[in-house]
Design a protein around this motif. Sequence first.
Motif, PDB file in Angstrom:
ATOM      1  N   GLU A  44      -8.200  12.044 -19.517  1.00 32.45           N
ATOM      2  CA  GLU A  44      -7.150  11.525 -20.378  1.00 32.45           C
ATOM      3  C   GLU A  44      -5.938  11.194 -19.498  1.00 32.45           C
ATOM      4  OE1 GLU A  44      -5.360  12.940 -24.631  1.00 32.45           O
ATOM      5  OE2 GLU A  44      -5.213  14.379 -22.984  1.00 32.45           O
ATOM      6  N   VAL A  45      -5.439   9.965 -19.588  1.00 38.39           N
ATOM      7  CA  VAL A  45      -4.339   9.530 -18.732  1.00 38.39           C
ATOM      8  C   VAL A  45      -3.004   9.876 -19.397  1.00 38.39           C
ATOM      9  CG1 VAL A  45      -3.318   7.610 -17.465  1.00 38.39           C
ATOM     10  CG2 VAL A  45      -5.783   7.653 -17.867  1.00 38.39           C
ATOM     11  N   VAL A  46      -2.208  10.679 -18.703  1.00 38.92           N
ATOM     12  CA  VAL A  46      -0.899  11.108 -19.207  1.00 38.92           C
ATOM     13  C   VAL A  46       0.134  10.883 -18.104  1.00 38.92           C
ATOM     14  CG1 VAL A  46      -1.933  12.831 -20.745  1.00 38.92           C
ATOM     15  CG2 VAL A  46      -1.241  13.490 -18.425  1.00 38.92           C
ATOM     16  N   PHE A  47       1.409  11.158 -18.401  1.00 41.08           N
ATOM     17  CA  PHE A  47       2.432  10.996 -17.370  1.00 41.08           C
ATOM     18  C   PHE A  47       3.393  12.169 -17.386  1.00 41.08           C
ATOM     19  CE2 PHE A  47       4.447   9.010 -21.060  1.00 41.08           C
ATOM     20  CZ  PHE A  47       5.751   9.457 -20.989  1.00 41.08           C
ATOM     21  N   ALA A  48       4.063  12.371 -16.237  1.00 45.94           N
ATOM     22  CA  ALA A  48       5.106  13.376 -16.083  1.00 45.94           C
ATOM     23  C   ALA A  48       6.298  12.721 -15.406  1.00 45.94           C
ATOM     24  CB  ALA A  48       4.603  14.563 -15.263  1.00 45.94           C
ATOM     25  N   THR A  49       7.510  13.112 -15.803  1.00 45.68           N
ATOM     26  CA  THR A  49       8.711  12.415 -15.358  1.00 45.68           C
ATOM     27  C   THR A  49       9.511  13.161 -14.293  1.00 45.68           C
ATOM     28  OG1 THR A  49       9.983  13.378 -17.192  1.00 45.68           O
ATOM     29  CG2 THR A  49       8.953  11.227 -17.565  1.00 45.68           C
ATOM     30  N   GLY A  50       9.017  14.283 -13.791  1.00 43.70           N
ATOM     31  CA  GLY A  50       9.760  15.045 -12.793  1.00 43.70           C
ATOM     32  C   GLY A  50       9.943  14.267 -11.501  1.00 43.70           C
TER      33      GLY A  50
ATOM     34  N   LEU B  25      -3.177  12.509 -14.134  1.00 42.98           N
ATOM     35  CA  LEU B  25      -1.720  12.624 -14.193  1.00 42.98           C
ATOM     36  C   LEU B  25      -1.039  11.453 -13.495  1.00 42.98           C
ATOM     37  CD1 LEU B  25       0.790  14.312 -14.905  1.00 42.98           C
ATOM     38  CD2 LEU B  25       0.433  15.567 -12.760  1.00 42.98           C
ATOM     39  N   THR B  26      -0.140  10.784 -14.212  1.00 48.29           N
ATOM     40  CA  THR B  26       0.674   9.714 -13.658  1.00 48.29           C
ATOM     41  C   THR B  26       2.075  10.248 -13.394  1.00 48.29           C
ATOM     42  OG1 THR B  26      -0.543   8.062 -14.959  1.00 48.29           O
ATOM     43  CG2 THR B  26       1.596   7.389 -14.054  1.00 48.29           C
ATOM     44  N   LEU B  27       2.562  10.098 -12.168  1.00 49.96           N
ATOM     45  CA  LEU B  27       3.914  10.532 -11.822  1.00 49.96           C
ATOM     46  C   LEU B  27       4.847   9.327 -11.833  1.00 49.96           C
ATOM     47  CD1 LEU B  27       3.191  13.042  -8.904  1.00 49.96           C
ATOM     48  CD2 LEU B  27       3.459  13.522 -11.347  1.00 49.96           C
ATOM     49  N   THR B  28       5.946   9.436 -12.584  1.00 48.42           N
ATOM     50  CA  THR B  28       6.857   8.296 -12.706  1.00 48.42           C
ATOM     51  C   THR B  28       7.807   8.188 -11.519  1.00 48.42           C
ATOM     52  OG1 THR B  28       8.481   9.605 -13.960  1.00 48.42           O
ATOM     53  CG2 THR B  28       6.787   8.436 -15.222  1.00 48.42           C
ATOM     54  N   SER B  29       7.970   9.250 -10.745  1.00 46.55           N
ATOM     55  CA  SER B  29       8.808   9.181  -9.548  1.00 46.55           C
ATOM     56  C   SER B  29       8.239   8.129  -8.601  1.00 46.55           C
ATOM     57  CB  SER B  29       8.844  10.549  -8.855  1.00 46.55           C
ATOM     58  OG  SER B  29       9.582  10.500  -7.665  1.00 46.55           O
TER      59      SER B  29
END
Length: 230
Positions: free
Chosen positions: A58-64, A82-86
Amino acid sequence: RNLSRRAPFRPNPRLATAFSTQSSDDAKRPTAKANLHLEDGTTITGTSFGCHKSVEGEVVFATGMVGYPESLTDPSYQGQILTLTSPMVGNYGVPSRKTMDEYGLPAYFESHKIHASGLMVQDYSHHYSHWNAASSLGDWLKEEGVPGLCDIDTRMLTKKIREKGALLGRIEIDLDAPAPDFTNMVNPNAKHLVDEVSIKEPKVYGQGNPIKVLAVDCGMKYNIIRLLVK
């Protein structure tokens, strides 16, 4: 003050060693390609920098902005890509997995392994520099058997997830392989994820503390344990 008469600057060799780039000069930028297929029909091509293998999740994201070692070892990301927005990831490497804290827990991680099925980033720094680094992020992913893709438009991917919710996805290393049939893909949410991340037998931390705390560990992060014991 006559600045021209000041002694020339000479760097402290001990400080230069402590703060020097810890990746070797022969560290090579990853070049292998792989696709990320999403259940809405989107296909994104990126560069593989972790374990070069195909996985689903499951593709999700984290904003840290920082903390990718903690995020990847967070049990709540079990079975997820996990997708990292940094925008830049990997520049400070990964700490040693062998260093333990006073409670016998890995000092710099939230569990004993990476729980995410895969990692998506925009810009992967194959060179890293940090006093506490023991390896690169890519080498750690290979060590754990977890794929990672860089050169991904994480902004677009994050907006898509925000609008549509978490999406099933597949990292595919065979660029000629067709998009998968998502109707036959196992949804991680249909699995007993709590059972996968729960401890199997009781454990005691802080033996002898005057206050006793009973915690039901269904995927509790190590830092929660540290704070409860303190």
